[in-house]
Design an enzyme around this catalytic site. Structure first.
Site, PDB file in Angstrom:
ATOM      1  N   HIS A 186      -0.746 -41.974  14.904  1.00  0.00           N
ATOM      2  CA  HIS A 186      -1.136 -41.352  16.162  1.00  0.00           C
ATOM      3  C   HIS A 186      -2.352 -42.029  16.777  1.00  0.00           C
ATOM      4  O   HIS A 186      -2.486 -42.091  17.995  1.00  0.00           O
ATOM      5  CB  HIS A 186      -1.406 -39.862  15.943  1.00  0.00           C
ATOM      6  CG  HIS A 186      -0.148 -39.055  15.922  1.00  0.00           C
ATOM      7  ND1 HIS A 186      -0.063 -37.824  15.324  1.00  0.00           N
ATOM      8  CD2 HIS A 186       1.083 -39.305  16.413  1.00  0.00           C
ATOM      9  CE1 HIS A 186       1.165 -37.345  15.469  1.00  0.00           C
ATOM     10  NE2 HIS A 186       1.879 -38.237  16.116  1.00  0.00           N
ATOM     11  N   GLU A 203      19.079 -47.927  17.824  1.00  0.00           N
ATOM     12  CA  GLU A 203      17.933 -47.876  16.908  1.00  0.00           C
ATOM     13  C   GLU A 203      18.372 -47.850  15.449  1.00  0.00           C
ATOM     14  O   GLU A 203      17.547 -47.870  14.544  1.00  0.00           O
ATOM     15  CB  GLU A 203      17.056 -46.662  17.222  1.00  0.00           C
ATOM     16  CG  GLU A 203      17.821 -45.357  17.331  1.00  0.00           C
ATOM     17  CD  GLU A 203      16.964 -44.226  17.879  1.00  0.00           C
ATOM     18  OE1 GLU A 203      15.730 -44.312  17.787  1.00  0.00           O
ATOM     19  OE2 GLU A 203      17.543 -43.255  18.415  1.00  0.00           O
ATOM     20  N   CYS A 205      13.073 -50.117  25.034  1.00  0.00           N
ATOM     21  CA  CYS A 205      12.081 -49.064  25.270  1.00  0.00           C
ATOM     22  C   CYS A 205      11.097 -48.919  24.113  1.00  0.00           C
ATOM     23  O   CYS A 205      10.337 -47.965  24.060  1.00  0.00           O
ATOM     24  CB  CYS A 205      12.757 -47.730  25.545  1.00  0.00           C
ATOM     25  SG  CYS A 205      13.796 -47.125  24.200  1.00  0.00           S
TER      26      CYS A 205
END
Length: 965
Positions: free
Chosen positions: A592, A828, A899
């Site tokens: 994060h 993915e 992306c």
């Protein structure tokens, strides 16, 4: 000791590729009963980590440490390829020395091979060897080395004349088993020859089993009838082997340092005779690698030496007194250094200290291998995890030398130069038992429960305020998740249980947080590990309220933030106008801290290790978020260079921002759409302002995570319409709900899974609750109206899952009749890329999620503290899957977007364009720079970058090759 035998050799082998040659090596090992058949995969896996080419036409393929369970016994097999095989690093290989290493016995064979590498004609002789015996003789015959070490020295001998010293030196050589009694007798009959500077020489070749150089020095210098006597050298001569020792002796005399030997200890004498300059600076490092300095760590040591600004030499303290170039692979391997032995590095000139510090740091880091300190071998098995971690951290937390590079993981691009502010976690001081609290806080379990409840309520208010002012959708999304954690009933119950046992509210709460976080950490799942960090961040917030402790306040000036790790709460408090960069000791490229830094456009480097926390406030730092490197207290020259680069980057950013509304095109006009990734519809307007030509990825789960129950149809329509209105006709690619066991919703429980990241998530989970998926799809179609909507399903493995989800869209579209709809899938999972032709026949588009595609393809947890830097989307395997996907889509006239984080990687943009990608979707703040990068390349340039990348064998090789273009 393992030795090469004729039966180990296979002559006249042939292979059309290095892969075929490697397969033959694996088969040879298997047929010899050394390994299981599956060892072949281990050989290929090792090559993927880096080439095993050693030099002079020789490669030494071997397995990975994890493959040792497939080895029956240690052994070596030789495979001769007379015509040669082009290895994946471009070198020509004529001999494979295939190794099955169940222990470290094979290292002796490799050390013997190093003498072959210095022979310029050896490659031809290997290729032309016509018998197994000749091949083994060529490789196994080690050159005789002259000996000079502590065992050949006799220092401070009580001699009365130079003859006694000569005899003492000869006797020492006999004790070292280099000579026999006949040699000693020959020396007694000699007259020592004067060398100058009080040094004398005797020599003989009779009775020599190993050439050597001995030295005897007196207790104190004295004068004899023929001059001053400071020492007598004794040479055990054999052929020309001892000449190297005489040359070093001559160098010592030429330097005028001979007289310095009289009072010197063994270390000093060996240093002078090793070729190490008296003016050189030195540094020592203990080798911790379990199998010593074999080929792989030796390569990394040599690489570190070659990166220095001046020559670095190295010798082994416990071995022969020979200093060799640290930039020579054969010389370094030839040292034969083993675990626990000491390497002595030397360098001379300006920058020597920094170079030596870098070499020592490289050795201590393990040279690409996991190592443990020598002192840790005896740690008690019952030591707690925290105690072990603390000991390890203390062992490596040495201060960082000035102008030294600290390697880490690139997390957010950009360059920063500023003093540091080290933000350390606050100390919470509270009593364990409720009875020991201050009188106004004391009380039983119910009183402690009230105190915790009040603190939880205040923490919720803080988070709501932070969410409202969050700088970026990603920050708001993660803070929303934190707010949900505060309402976790299991955490509450665990804390209440502690209170019923007499714990204070503080102790009970942190015990509940810590227990839950540890339980998730041991599962070794990337997202769960990140959730553990979030749990502790939430826990500290509540603990801070209970204890009345506030986080440290950053200075009111520009700074680079240095911290162990950083949570969303910390980021939300930061003044982003002052933060120039972020450096963390922990975390990976997808932690994060990294995600938040990219969202805020802050250059960041993560996972630098505990040494980063040894920095002091106001230490100046150069932080490179593109290369994953920081320079501590840089020199004036390095800082000036960085300043020039920073000014250039700022100029490029200004120009990019000024041209942000231009279409994404290459210099020769190739259209590449540049869109934005969003984690919240509230930031769609900001994306347009930054020049985004649409939204290439809307993570719709933010909406579901922000509500205590599934949002109804009207709520979803309102949120999605907000984004469509802001985009003003630009396309929106919406990823349907992507949650699961790794990021569960409180109102959608999922059974516990051993590996949630490979479990029920994405479209798999959505199809188990089709009513939830149908509501979301209805909301998207309704909100879109006549505006362009691209619906994308996540975690699709094959066409069957797509068909099930597409059927729902088609049914709703027949009812609603939205004007501009396309339906596609995220690529993915490797199976989706491999099956791209069957998918391309039915979908409207592909969007490649390179983050997960990389993780699944390489089987590397992107948040792993040791492996995260290897989870690189530029790995050739990932690029080939992208290539397959694009080719399949274009064959059906469909478009392909990217992306993932790779889309904004400056090195990757030309490669992706060359692969034929039609759209790049990146974080909002990266949009202008990606457009600028496109304007700086042509299609021909892009194809060159792509061809170069696809020709490499590893991600590092790709980056090195691209950098050289």
């Amino acid at each position: 000791m393992l030795t090469l035998q004729p039966q180990d050799a296979a002559l006249d082998c042939h292979a059309d590729s290095w892969q075929e040659a490697l397969d033959q090596a694996a088969a040879s090992l298997h047929e010899a009963g050394l390994v299981e058949a599956g060892y072949r995969d281990a050989l290929h896996a090792r090559e993927a980590q880096g080439s095993t080419f050693l030099g002079s036409g020789i490669a030494i393929p071997h397995g990975t440490p994890e493959s040792r369970g497939q080895i029956h016994r240690t052994g070596v097999r030789l495979l001769q390829f007379p015509a040669g095989v082009t290895w994946h690093d471009g070198n020509r290989v004529f001999l494979l020395v295939a190794i099955a290493a169940a222990s470290d016995e094979h290292l002796d064979v490799l050390r013997h091979l190093t003498h072959v590498l210095d022979d310029e004609g050896v490659a031809d002789r290997i290729a032309n060897a016509d018998s197994a015996e000749a091949m083994v003789a060529l490789l196994a015959k080690s050159p005789v080395k002259a000996r000079l070490d502590a065992g050949t020295l006799c220092l401070g001998f009580p001699a009365r004349d130079r003859f006694e010293l000569a005899l003492a030196a000869a006797a020492r050589l006999r004790q070292a088993e280099c000579v026999d009694a006949s040699f000693v007798a020959a020396i007694t009959e000699q007259e020592p020859v004067a060398l100058g500077q009080g040094l004398w020489l005797v020599s003989a070749s009779l009775g020599v089993s190993q050439p050597a150089l001995g030295l005897a020095t007196p207790e104190r210098s004295f004068s004899g009838p023929k001059g001053v006597v400071n020492g007598v050298f004794c040479v055990a001569a054999q052929g020309d082997v001892h000449r190297t020792l005489l040359e070093r002796l001559a160098d010592l005399l030429d330097s005028g340092e001979g007289e310095a030997l009289i009072d010197a200890d063994a270390d000093h004498v060996l240093a002078r005779l090793s070729g190490e300059s008296n003016h050189a600076e030195t540094a020592r490092a203990t080798l911790l690698n379990a199998h010593g300095l074999h080929a792989r760590p030796a390569k990394l040591l040599v690489q570190a030496a070659r990166e220095q600004s001046l020559p670095v030499r190295v010798r082994l303290m416990e071995g022969a007194a020979e200093t060799v170039s640290a930039a020579s692979l054969t010389k370094v391997i030839g040292l034969g250094a083993r675990r626990g032995q000491t390497l002595i590095f030397s360098a001379e000139g300006e920058g020597a200290q920094a170079a030596l510090a870098a070499m020592v740091a490289a050795v201590k880091s393990g040279l690409g291998e996991s190592v443990r300190p020598l002192a840790d071998a005896g740690l008690a098995d019952h030591a707690s995890r925290d105690e072990t971690v603390a000991r390890t951290a203390e062992a490596v937390q040495e201060p960082i030398a000035d102008d030294t590079a600290l390697p880490a993981t690139a997390a957010s691009p950009g360059l920063a130069i500023a003093p540091v502010f080290v933000m350390r976690a606050p100390s919470f001081d509270y009593p364990e038992r409720a009875r020991d609290l201050a009188s106004e806080q004391q009380g039983g379990a119910e009183r402690q429960r009230e105190r915790l409840g009040a603190s939880l309520s205040e923490a919720r208010d803080q988070l709501r305020a932070l969410i409202g002012t969050a700088k970026g959708g990603d920050v708001a999304e993660i803070l929303s998740m934190h707010a949900e954690m505060l309402d976790d009933p299991e955490l509450h119950e665990a804390a209440f249980e502690g209170m019923r046992d007499g714990l204070s509210a503080e102790a009970a709460w942190w015990q509940a947080i810590d227990t839950a976080a540890r339980a998730q950490e041991v599962l070794a799942d990337r997202l769960l590990a990140e959730r553990a960090a979030d749990l502790r961040d939430v826990g500290r917030r509540v603990l801070g309220v209970l204890c009345g402790v506030k986080m440290p306040t950053p200075p009111p000036r520009p700074y680079i933030l240095v911290t162990d790790d950083i949570g969303p709460s910390d980021v939300a408090r930061l003044d982003t106008a002052q933060v120039r960069g972020l450096l963390t000791a922990r975390g990976g490229a997808t932690s994060h801290s990294a995600i938040l830094a990219r969202a805020l456009g802050i250059p960041a480097v993560v996972g630098a290790g505990p040494r980063a926390l040894t920095l002091a406030n106001d230490d100046e730092l150069i932080l490179d978020g593109d290369l994953g490197r920081v320079i501590v207290r840089p020199s004036a020259e390095r800082r000036d260079r960085a300043e020039l680069r920073l000014k250039e980057l700022e100029r490029l950013r200004r120009e990019a921002h000024g041209a942000r509304f231009e279409e994404g095109r290459t210099a020769d006009g190739k259209r590449i759409e540049v869109a934005a990734n969003l984690g919240n519809t509230a930031h769609a307007a900001d994306a347009v302002e930054q020049g985004a030509e649409g939204v290439g990825l809307l993570r719709t789960e933010f909406l579901f995570m922000a509500h205590p129950e599934a949002p109804d149809l009207e709520t979803q329509i309102g949120e999605y319409r907000r984004a469509f209105d802001a985009l003003d006709g630009r396309p929106l690619v919406a990823r349907t709900l992507d949650v699961g066991g790794d990021k569960p919703l409180p109102y959608w429980p999922v059974a516990a899974e051993d590996n949630p990241f490979l479990g029920l998530r994405g479209i798999r989970l959505a199809l188990t609750r089709p009513e939830v998926l149908e509501t979301q799809l209805r909301a998207l179609l309704t909100a879109a109206g006549d505006r362009p909507l691209r619906i994308m399903f996540p975690m699709v493995k094959d066409v069957d899952e797509y068909r099930q989800a597409r059927a729902i869209v088609d049914r709703l579209q027949a009812e609603i009749g939205a004007g501009d709809i396309q339906v596609g899938v995220m690529i993915e999972i490797p199976s989706a890329a491999l099956l791209a032709p069957s998918l391309a026949a039915e979908v409207d588009f592909f969007s490649i999620g390179t983050n997960d595609l990389t993780q699944y393809t390489l089987a590397i947890d992107r948040g792993h503290p040791e492996l995260s830097s290897q989870a690189d989307g530029l790995h050739p395997a990932v690029l080939r899957l992208i290539q397959m996907t694009v080719e399949a889509a274009h064959a059906e006239g469909k478009w392909v977007g990217v992306c993932g984080e790779l889309g904004s990687d400056a090195a990757a943009v030309p490669v992706l364009v060359g692969l034929g990608v039609d759209e790049l979707s990146v974080s909002v703040r990266q949009v202008p720079m990606v457009k600028a990068r496109l304007r700086g390349i042509t299609q021909a340039t892009a194809r060159l970058h792509t061809e170069t990348a696809l020709a490499q064998a590893t991600s590092q090789a790709v980056r090195d090759a691209l950098e050289a273009l």
